[in-house]
Structures are given as structure tokens and as C-alpha cells.
Motif scaffolding. Sequence first.
Motif, mmCIF file in Angstrom:
data_model
loop_
_atom_site.group_PDB
_atom_site.id
_atom_site.type_symbol
_atom_site.label_atom_id
_atom_site.label_comp_id
_atom_site.label_asym_id
_atom_site.label_seq_id
_atom_site.Cartn_x
_atom_site.Cartn_y
_atom_site.Cartn_z
ATOM 1 N N MET A 1 0.841 -1.184 0.000
ATOM 2 C CA MET A 1 0.000 0.000 0.000
ATOM 3 C C MET A 1 0.885 1.247 0.000
ATOM 4 O O MET A 1 1.894 1.296 0.664
ATOM 5 C CB MET A 1 -0.903 0.013 1.224
ATOM 6 N N ALA A 2 0.429 2.232 -0.738
ATOM 7 C CA ALA A 2 1.159 3.485 -0.852
ATOM 8 C C ALA A 2 0.587 4.526 0.093
ATOM 9 O O ALA A 2 -0.611 4.569 0.334
ATOM 10 C CB ALA A 2 1.071 4.003 -2.286
ATOM 11 N N GLY A 3 1.450 5.377 0.622
ATOM 12 C CA GLY A 3 0.997 6.461 1.472
ATOM 13 C C GLY A 3 0.276 5.957 2.709
ATOM 14 O O GLY A 3 0.345 4.790 3.067
ATOM 15 N N THR A 4 -0.414 6.874 3.367
ATOM 16 C CA THR A 4 -1.188 6.558 4.560
ATOM 17 C C THR A 4 -2.617 7.023 4.349
ATOM 18 O O THR A 4 -2.828 8.162 3.922
ATOM 19 C CB THR A 4 -0.601 7.285 5.785
ATOM 20 N N VAL A 5 -3.579 6.159 4.637
ATOM 21 C CA VAL A 5 -4.990 6.527 4.490
ATOM 22 C C VAL A 5 -5.753 6.056 5.720
ATOM 23 O O VAL A 5 -5.652 4.893 6.106
ATOM 24 C CB VAL A 5 -5.626 5.902 3.226
ATOM 25 N N VAL A 6 -6.490 6.983 6.328
ATOM 26 C CA VAL A 6 -7.407 6.627 7.415
ATOM 27 C C VAL A 6 -8.801 6.624 6.795
ATOM 28 O O VAL A 6 -9.242 7.634 6.243
ATOM 29 C CB VAL A 6 -7.330 7.632 8.580
ATOM 30 N N THR A 7 -9.464 5.479 6.856
ATOM 31 C CA THR A 7 -10.783 5.323 6.239
ATOM 32 C C THR A 7 -11.845 5.244 7.327
ATOM 33 O O THR A 7 -11.721 4.463 8.259
ATOM 34 C CB THR A 7 -10.820 4.046 5.378
ATOM 35 N N THR A 8 -12.887 6.083 7.172
ATOM 36 C CA THR A 8 -14.024 6.066 8.086
ATOM 37 C C THR A 8 -15.252 5.655 7.288
ATOM 38 O O THR A 8 -15.546 6.264 6.259
ATOM 39 C CB THR A 8 -14.246 7.468 8.706
ATOM 40 N N GLU A 9 -15.953 4.620 7.755
ATOM 41 C CA GLU A 9 -17.121 4.092 7.053
ATOM 42 C C GLU A 9 -18.318 4.112 7.994
ATOM 43 O O GLU A 9 -18.292 3.474 9.037
ATOM 44 C CB GLU A 9 -16.843 2.671 6.567
ATOM 45 N N ILE A 10 -19.362 4.863 7.615
ATOM 46 C CA ILE A 10 -20.537 5.043 8.464
ATOM 47 C C ILE A 10 -21.800 4.834 7.639
ATOM 48 O O ILE A 10 -21.871 5.279 6.494
ATOM 49 C CB ILE A 10 -20.559 6.471 9.064
ATOM 50 N N THR A 11 -22.814 4.196 8.231
ATOM 51 C CA THR A 11 -24.117 4.071 7.583
ATOM 52 C C THR A 11 -25.127 4.908 8.356
ATOM 53 O O THR A 11 -25.238 4.782 9.575
ATOM 54 C CB THR A 11 -24.584 2.601 7.544
ATOM 55 N N HIS A 12 -25.823 5.803 7.635
ATOM 56 C CA HIS A 12 -26.885 6.648 8.205
ATOM 57 C C HIS A 12 -28.168 6.276 7.483
ATOM 58 O O HIS A 12 -28.407 6.750 6.371
ATOM 59 C CB HIS A 12 -26.607 8.139 7.968
ATOM 60 N N GLY A 13 -28.982 5.413 8.057
ATOM 61 C CA GLY A 13 -30.197 4.968 7.369
ATOM 62 C C GLY A 13 -29.818 4.273 6.077
ATOM 63 O O GLY A 13 -29.054 3.321 6.068
ATOM 64 N N SER A 14 -30.313 4.785 4.952
ATOM 65 C CA SER A 14 -30.028 4.162 3.657
ATOM 66 C C SER A 14 -28.778 4.728 2.983
ATOM 67 O O SER A 14 -28.395 4.280 1.909
ATOM 68 C CB SER A 14 -31.231 4.339 2.726
ATOM 69 N N VAL A 15 -28.146 5.713 3.602
ATOM 70 C CA VAL A 15 -26.961 6.341 3.005
ATOM 71 C C VAL A 15 -25.698 5.861 3.711
ATOM 72 O O VAL A 15 -25.615 5.852 4.935
ATOM 73 C CB VAL A 15 -27.054 7.882 3.079
ATOM 74 N N LYS B 1 -21.664 6.558 4.135
ATOM 75 C CA LYS B 1 -20.662 7.604 3.977
ATOM 76 C C LYS B 1 -19.284 6.993 4.166
ATOM 77 O O LYS B 1 -19.036 6.303 5.155
ATOM 78 C CB LYS B 1 -20.874 8.709 5.002
ATOM 79 N N ILE B 2 -18.409 7.263 3.208
ATOM 80 C CA ILE B 2 -17.026 6.795 3.292
ATOM 81 C C ILE B 2 -16.135 8.024 3.213
ATOM 82 O O ILE B 2 -16.278 8.843 2.297
ATOM 83 C CB ILE B 2 -16.674 5.836 2.142
ATOM 84 N N LYS B 3 -15.226 8.158 4.166
ATOM 85 C CA LYS B 3 -14.264 9.261 4.142
ATOM 86 C C LYS B 3 -12.859 8.673 4.123
ATOM 87 O O LYS B 3 -12.500 7.879 4.997
ATOM 88 C CB LYS B 3 -14.433 10.174 5.343
ATOM 89 N N PHE B 4 -12.095 9.045 3.108
ATOM 90 C CA PHE B 4 -10.694 8.662 3.003
ATOM 91 C C PHE B 4 -9.860 9.895 3.325
ATOM 92 O O PHE B 4 -9.909 10.883 2.596
ATOM 93 C CB PHE B 4 -10.346 8.201 1.580
ATOM 94 N N ASP B 5 -9.087 9.860 4.403
ATOM 95 C CA ASP B 5 -8.182 10.942 4.783
ATOM 96 C C ASP B 5 -6.779 10.463 4.417
ATOM 97 O O ASP B 5 -6.222 9.595 5.072
ATOM 98 C CB ASP B 5 -8.316 11.202 6.283
ATOM 99 N N TRP B 6 -6.215 11.008 3.344
ATOM 100 C CA TRP B 6 -4.987 10.451 2.780
ATOM 101 C C TRP B 6 -3.780 11.379 2.904
ATOM 102 O O TRP B 6 -3.918 12.587 2.953
ATOM 103 C CB TRP B 6 -5.201 10.063 1.320
ATOM 104 N N LEU B 7 -2.607 10.763 2.946
ATOM 105 C CA LEU B 7 -1.318 11.450 2.926
ATOM 106 C C LEU B 7 -0.423 10.651 1.993
ATOM 107 O O LEU B 7 -0.232 9.450 2.185
ATOM 108 C CB LEU B 7 -0.708 11.521 4.332
#
Length: 122
Positions: free
Chosen positions: A1-15, A17-23
Amino acid sequence: MAGTVVTTEITHGSVKKIKFDWLSDAAGAADAVTTNVYNGRVIYAAFESDGGGTAPTDLWDCTVKDADGIDICKGLGANVTAAATVYKADSDGLGAVVESALTLAVTNACNAKGGLVHLYIR
């Protein structure tokens, strides 16, 4: 894997949300794979550059691919400006995902630069 990525995965009802915080690493790249498997249409994406000393090179690139190697952002993460957050909606032509983990790949960002990629899937 390249670089550093913190991944946050959340489900809000039917949606979902994925957040990739990368360096990025010395080659200007960062990548990660989600823990969860996703289904649905990408309804919104945001490509956000860090500011100050960790601002990436202008026109950095991002793909988010499914297990078959298809970019679910359909090329809309190419040539991202470092000057402002780039927002894309379903109406811009974002894709869909079916029963797949997602792989983020950031390139052309320069050494030790960062940003955020937000995806919303319904």
C-alpha cells in the motif's frame, strides 16, 4: 500500500458515507481498501485538498474502483484542483457499486501531501 490513508465508514439509514483521509508517499501516491462491501449509486463525492504545507500538487488524480476495477467516480476525480474542494453529484454522472469493497487510489499529489475524499452511496 502506498501512502497513509485513514478510512471512516458510516451508515446513516439508507446512506453510506465513506471518508478517506490520505497522505501521499514519496511517489505522490496513496491507496486503501474499504473494510465494508457496498451496494448502490454514488450520490455525492467531494475531493478536498489539504491547505498550507501539505497541499497537494495542483491537478492531482483520484479513482475509487470496485472489485472489477471500474472507477465508480467515472473519471470525475481526475485533475483535482488544489485551490478548492471539488464537488460532484449524481447528476454529474457518478457511477454505482454492486457487492464490492472499494479501492481508493490517489496519484500525482507530490511527496507528503494530503487531502480528503468523501463518498455518499445510497
